[in-house]
Design a protein around this motif. Structure first.
Motif, PDB file in Angstrom:
ATOM      1  N   ALA A  88       0.843  -1.197   0.000  1.00 45.77           N
ATOM      2  CA  ALA A  88       0.000   0.000   0.000  1.00 45.77           C
ATOM      3  C   ALA A  88       0.876   1.243   0.000  1.00 45.77           C
ATOM      4  N   GLY A  89       0.361   2.305  -0.602  1.00 46.25           N
ATOM      5  CA  GLY A  89       1.054   3.583  -0.563  1.00 46.25           C
ATOM      6  C   GLY A  89       1.459   4.080  -1.934  1.00 46.25           C
ATOM      7  N   ILE A  90       1.849   5.352  -1.970  1.00 43.76           N
ATOM      8  CA  ILE A  90       2.243   6.040  -3.205  1.00 43.76           C
ATOM      9  C   ILE A  90       3.709   6.452  -3.078  1.00 43.76           C
ATOM     10  N   ASP A  91       4.514   6.025  -4.030  1.00 41.76           N
ATOM     11  CA  ASP A  91       5.945   6.324  -4.025  1.00 41.76           C
ATOM     12  C   ASP A  91       6.234   7.363  -5.114  1.00 41.76           C
ATOM     13  N   ARG A  92       6.628   8.570  -4.700  1.00 43.97           N
ATOM     14  CA  ARG A  92       6.951   9.640  -5.648  1.00 43.97           C
ATOM     15  C   ARG A  92       8.432  10.000  -5.608  1.00 43.97           C
ATOM     16  N   THR A  93       9.276   9.080  -5.154  1.00 38.63           N
ATOM     17  CA  THR A  93      10.701   9.387  -5.011  1.00 38.63           C
ATOM     18  C   THR A  93      11.434   9.394  -6.339  1.00 38.63           C
ATOM     19  N   ARG A  94      10.893   8.771  -7.367  1.00 42.64           N
ATOM     20  CA  ARG A  94      11.531   8.767  -8.686  1.00 42.64           C
ATOM     21  C   ARG A  94      11.069   9.984  -9.484  1.00 42.64           C
ATOM     22  N   GLU A  95      11.965  10.518 -10.274  1.00 38.07           N
ATOM     23  CA  GLU A  95      11.698  11.798 -10.935  1.00 38.07           C
ATOM     24  C   GLU A  95      10.612  11.697 -11.993  1.00 38.07           C
ATOM     25  N   ASN A  96      10.587  10.626 -12.772  1.00 35.94           N
ATOM     26  CA  ASN A  96       9.718  10.558 -13.950  1.00 35.94           C
ATOM     27  C   ASN A  96       8.573   9.564 -13.825  1.00 35.94           C
ATOM     28  N   GLU A  97       8.365   9.000 -12.659  1.00 38.48           N
ATOM     29  CA  GLU A  97       7.276   8.042 -12.519  1.00 38.48           C
ATOM     30  C   GLU A  97       6.745   8.026 -11.097  1.00 38.48           C
ATOM     31  N   ARG A 123       4.757   5.354  -8.392  1.00 38.70           N
ATOM     32  CA  ARG A 123       4.453   3.948  -8.166  1.00 38.70           C
ATOM     33  C   ARG A 123       3.389   3.830  -7.078  1.00 38.70           C
ATOM     34  N   ILE A 124       2.390   3.022  -7.361  1.00 41.15           N
ATOM     35  CA  ILE A 124       1.273   2.843  -6.422  1.00 41.15           C
ATOM     36  C   ILE A 124       1.184   1.381  -6.050  1.00 41.15           C
ATOM     37  N   GLY A 125       1.200   1.091  -4.748  1.00 41.58           N
ATOM     38  CA  GLY A 125       1.016  -0.280  -4.289  1.00 41.58           C
ATOM     39  C   GLY A 125      -0.379  -0.774  -4.603  1.00 41.58           C
ATOM     40  N   ALA A 126      -0.486  -2.047  -4.940  1.00 45.17           N
ATOM     41  CA  ALA A 126      -1.763  -2.593  -5.413  1.00 45.17           C
ATOM     42  C   ALA A 126      -2.860  -2.555  -4.359  1.00 45.17           C
ATOM     43  N   VAL A 127      -2.503  -2.556  -3.087  1.00 48.85           N
ATOM     44  CA  VAL A 127      -3.517  -2.554  -2.027  1.00 48.85           C
ATOM     45  C   VAL A 127      -3.824  -1.130  -1.552  1.00 48.85           C
ATOM     46  N   THR A 128      -3.353  -0.140  -2.277  1.00 48.47           N
ATOM     47  CA  THR A 128      -3.710   1.250  -1.978  1.00 48.47           C
ATOM     48  C   THR A 128      -5.186   1.465  -2.276  1.00 48.47           C
ATOM     49  N   ARG A 129      -5.891   1.997  -1.317  1.00 44.42           N
ATOM     50  CA  ARG A 129      -7.339   2.159  -1.471  1.00 44.42           C
ATOM     51  C   ARG A 129      -7.665   3.450  -2.228  1.00 44.42           C
ATOM     52  N   TYR A 130      -8.804   3.422  -2.891  1.00 45.12           N
ATOM     53  CA  TYR A 130      -9.244   4.603  -3.636  1.00 45.12           C
ATOM     54  C   TYR A 130      -9.202   5.855  -2.763  1.00 45.12           C
ATOM     55  N   ARG A 131      -9.634   5.713  -1.511  1.00 43.43           N
ATOM     56  CA  ARG A 131      -9.737   6.891  -0.651  1.00 43.43           C
ATOM     57  C   ARG A 131      -8.370   7.526  -0.426  1.00 43.43           C
ATOM     58  N   ASN A 150     -13.893   3.656   0.129  1.00 44.54           N
ATOM     59  CA  ASN A 150     -13.192   3.474   1.400  1.00 44.54           C
ATOM     60  C   ASN A 150     -12.494   2.128   1.487  1.00 44.54           C
ATOM     61  N   ARG A 151     -13.015   1.120   0.783  1.00 44.99           N
ATOM     62  CA  ARG A 151     -12.471  -0.233   0.878  1.00 44.99           C
ATOM     63  C   ARG A 151     -11.795  -0.708  -0.402  1.00 44.99           C
ATOM     64  N   GLY A 152     -12.299  -0.291  -1.551  1.00 38.30           N
ATOM     65  CA  GLY A 152     -11.780  -0.785  -2.819  1.00 38.30           C
ATOM     66  C   GLY A 152     -10.323  -0.399  -3.037  1.00 38.30           C
ATOM     67  N   THR A 153      -9.588  -1.246  -3.748  1.00 34.63           N
ATOM     68  CA  THR A 153      -8.166  -1.019  -4.003  1.00 34.63           C
ATOM     69  C   THR A 153      -7.909  -0.893  -5.501  1.00 34.63           C
ATOM     70  N   ILE A 154      -6.862  -0.157  -5.846  1.00 31.51           N
ATOM     71  CA  ILE A 154      -6.528   0.025  -7.254  1.00 31.51           C
ATOM     72  C   ILE A 154      -6.108  -1.292  -7.890  1.00 31.51           C
ATOM     73  N   GLY A 155      -5.367  -2.116  -7.151  1.00 31.43           N
ATOM     74  CA  GLY A 155      -4.949  -3.397  -7.704  1.00 31.43           C
ATOM     75  C   GLY A 155      -6.111  -4.341  -7.916  1.00 31.43           C
ATOM     76  N   GLY A 156      -7.064  -4.330  -6.988  1.00 32.55           N
ATOM     77  CA  GLY A 156      -8.240  -5.176  -7.156  1.00 32.55           C
ATOM     78  C   GLY A 156      -9.066  -4.758  -8.349  1.00 32.55           C
TER      79      GLY A 156
END
Length: 292
Positions: free
Chosen positions: A61-70, A72-80, A109-115
């Motif tokens: 889960a979570g959003i990784d913005r440490t790379r300059e040009n991309e 990355r979103i963990g698959a269990v990151t929820r829509y909310r 609140n529950r749904g995930t981007i990976g799902g």
């Protein structure tokens, strides 16, 4: 309604989840948000023998913005989490348009981007967004890991390129180029319903205010999200006039083959798709500060 009997495992780690999937293969399904899987199980449209609960896997889960040009979103990151992250929405404005269209707050609140992406419903918003943004999907198994472009990920109705022992673990989004504008629009019977037709568009202008690149993806008009970028290729290198955009809408209508449903005929879906393409492209241009 009640689901068919199944065995339940709460995965303690990603390796544990992948080993369980390798052991049980097609008989096992991963459980995260459960907003698509559980209703299908309750109606016995899906009958997995094993559920592998991955809700406890914080590394997914979570959003990784440490790379300059991309991004990355963990698959269990929820829509909310996506919907409430202002920096993410600023970097990926297609999500700012699309996320509020997904179902209702309780679902988000529950749904995930990976799902969502793994379920691959062709009427869903995020597969079209992923396609328009040229997302890459990272999948892992006990054997290793690999990446697949969104254009190769959605292979059929409710079917993806994920193998029986794999899990979608991460979504990789290229940061839009400077001079880009985007827009997602859809038509649904009621807010929160699946789209009768929808479009995700991204357009980039060069220093002379001509179209340098354009991406279009549609939802609700095929067995998969439809990459309609080829229908907009005539824009590249040209001023984005109303006439040029009208030509794109006509080309999109010609290339799609919606099947129709009890809610909308194929002819209506084709017409609406063209209307939405024109509106989305003009809105994207306005967001760059350009009047078509």
């Amino acid at each position: 309604m009640k689901p068919a009997p199944f065995r339940y495992f709460a995965a303690s780690s990603l390796d544990h989840a992948l080993s369980l999937k390798a052991e049980h293969g097609d008989e096992a399904r991963f459980l995260a948000g459960g907003q698509s899987l559980i209703p299908a199980m309750n109606f016995r449209l899906a009958r997995p023998a094993v559920l592998i609960d991955i809700n406890g896997l914080a590394e997914l889960a979570g959003i990784d913005r440490t790379r300059e040009n991309e991004i990355r979103i963990g698959a269990v990151t929820r829509y909310r989490a996506l919907e409430r992250d202002g920096d993410f929405l600023k970097a990926c404005p297609l999500f700012a348009d699309a996320l509020p269209q997904i179902a209702h707050p309780q679902i988000r609140n529950r749904g995930t981007i990976g799902g969502n992406l793994s379920h691959a419903d062709p009427a869903s918003e995020l597969p079209a967004v992923a396609l328009a943004m040229r997302a890459r999907m990272r999948m892992k198994s006990a054997r290793g890991e690999r990446e697949v472009a969104a254009s190769e990920f959605f292979v059929g109705l409710l079917t993806t390129a994920v193998e029986t022992d794999e899990m979608l673990t991460e979504i990789i989004l290229p940061v839009p180029a400077p001079g880009s504008g985007s827009c997602f629009m859809e038509i649904a019977r009621r807010r929160g319903d699946f789209a009768l037709a929808g479009v995700a568009g991204v357009i980039t202008l060069d220093e002379e205010r001509r179209c340098a690149a354009v991406r279009l993806a549609l939802c609700g008009v095929g067995d998969t999200p439809v990459d309609a970028s080829a229908a907009a290729a005539s824009l590249v290198g040209q001023p984005c006039t109303d006439k040029a955009i009208d030509d794109v809408t006509a080309a999109v209508r010609d290339m799609i083959a919606p099947s129709g449903s009890v809610h909308a005929s194929a002819a209506y879906q084709r017409h609406v798709a063209g209307v939405l393409v024109g509106r989305a492209l003009k809105t994207a241009l306005k967001r760059i500060g350009h009047a078509a």
